[in-house]
Design a protein around this motif. Structure first.
Motif, PDB file in Angstrom:
ATOM      1  N   UNK A 124       1.175  -1.424   0.215  1.00 12.28           N
ATOM      2  CA  UNK A 124       0.231  -0.237  -0.329  1.00 12.28           C
ATOM      3  C   UNK A 124       0.792   1.252   0.142  1.00 12.28           C
ATOM      4  N   UNK A 125       0.830   1.866  -0.693  1.00 11.63           N
ATOM      5  CA  UNK A 125       1.989   3.205  -1.162  1.00 11.63           C
ATOM      6  C   UNK A 125       0.843   4.634  -0.939  1.00 11.63           C
ATOM      7  N   UNK A 126      -0.853   4.352  -0.959  1.00 16.76           N
ATOM      8  CA  UNK A 126      -1.227   5.600  -0.408  1.00 16.76           C
ATOM      9  C   UNK A 126      -1.860   5.674   0.994  1.00 16.76           C
ATOM     10  N   UNK A 127      -1.812   7.096   1.693  1.00 15.17           N
ATOM     11  CA  UNK A 127      -1.628   7.354   3.353  1.00 15.17           C
ATOM     12  C   UNK A 127      -2.902   7.449   2.946  1.00 15.17           C
ATOM     13  N   UNK A 128      -3.434   7.575   3.204  1.00 19.17           N
ATOM     14  CA  UNK A 128      -5.530   7.597   2.857  1.00 19.17           C
ATOM     15  C   UNK A 128      -5.368   5.886   3.246  1.00 19.17           C
ATOM     16  N   UNK A 129      -5.219   5.000   2.004  1.00 18.91           N
ATOM     17  CA  UNK A 129      -5.070   3.953   2.963  1.00 18.91           C
ATOM     18  C   UNK A 129      -4.439   2.692   3.684  1.00 18.91           C
ATOM     19  N   UNK A 130      -3.103   3.600   3.941  1.00 22.44           N
ATOM     20  CA  UNK A 130      -2.802   2.289   5.293  1.00 22.44           C
ATOM     21  C   UNK A 130      -3.546   3.477   6.674  1.00 22.44           C
TER      22      UNK A 130
END
Length: 159
Positions: A11-17
């Motif tokens: 996972x690269x996107x902060x909002x998904x993390x």
């Protein structure tokens, strides 16, 4: 109950993390959760069916290394069974009642899962006939697991 989510890709996107961390924290009350990330194989821009199967086979070999004997395997697959949130909660509860204390949910990469993994599954789930990015599916699965435990425990959340 121990739940492993074995997934291809990072996972690269902060909002998904952030969402993954939040649901993981919420789930810690109900189960022991482990998220296992398998590196995705790089696919050429224009790949053949044979190249696609080779890539999925390599990812399958990495996935299999993390599946313990006697664990219940659930794959996320477009050809799987569509469940309501209530049905998902019944499935999880039933697994526990039948002595399956180690559940493995498997999310494939952008090319999907190999037949080698799909044939080992005890159950395949289809969340939608629509296609979602595999990174987003991790969040959707976690939310549905949380919702399932709330339903199982007759706690408010599911409406």
């Amino acid at each position: 109950m121990k739940i492993n989510i074995i997934c291809v890709g990072k996972i690269k996107e902060n909002y998904l993390n952030d969402a993954i961390k939040e649901y993981s924290k919420r789930l810690s009350r109900y189960c022991k959760l482990q998220i296992i990330e398998i590196p995705d194989e790089k696919a050429p821009e224009n790949y053949s069916n044979k190249e696609k199967e080779i890539i999925k086979s390599k990812e399958a070999a990495s996935i299999i290394k993390h599946i313990k004997e006697n664990s219940f395997i659930l794959t996320l697959d477009l050809k799987g069974k569509m469940l309501s949130s209530e049905e998902m909660s019944y499935l999880i509860k039933d697994c526990g009642l039948r002595g399956h204390s180690n559940l493995n949910f498997i999310i494939g990469g952008s090319l999907g899962l190999s037949n080698k993994i799909l044939s080992r599954a005890n159950f395949s789930i289809c969340f939608s006939k629509m296609t979602f990015p595999h990174q987003l599916m991790r969040v959707i699965l976690l939310e549905q697991l949380y919702r399932s435990y709330k339903i199982i425990n007759n706690e408010p959340y599911h409406k």
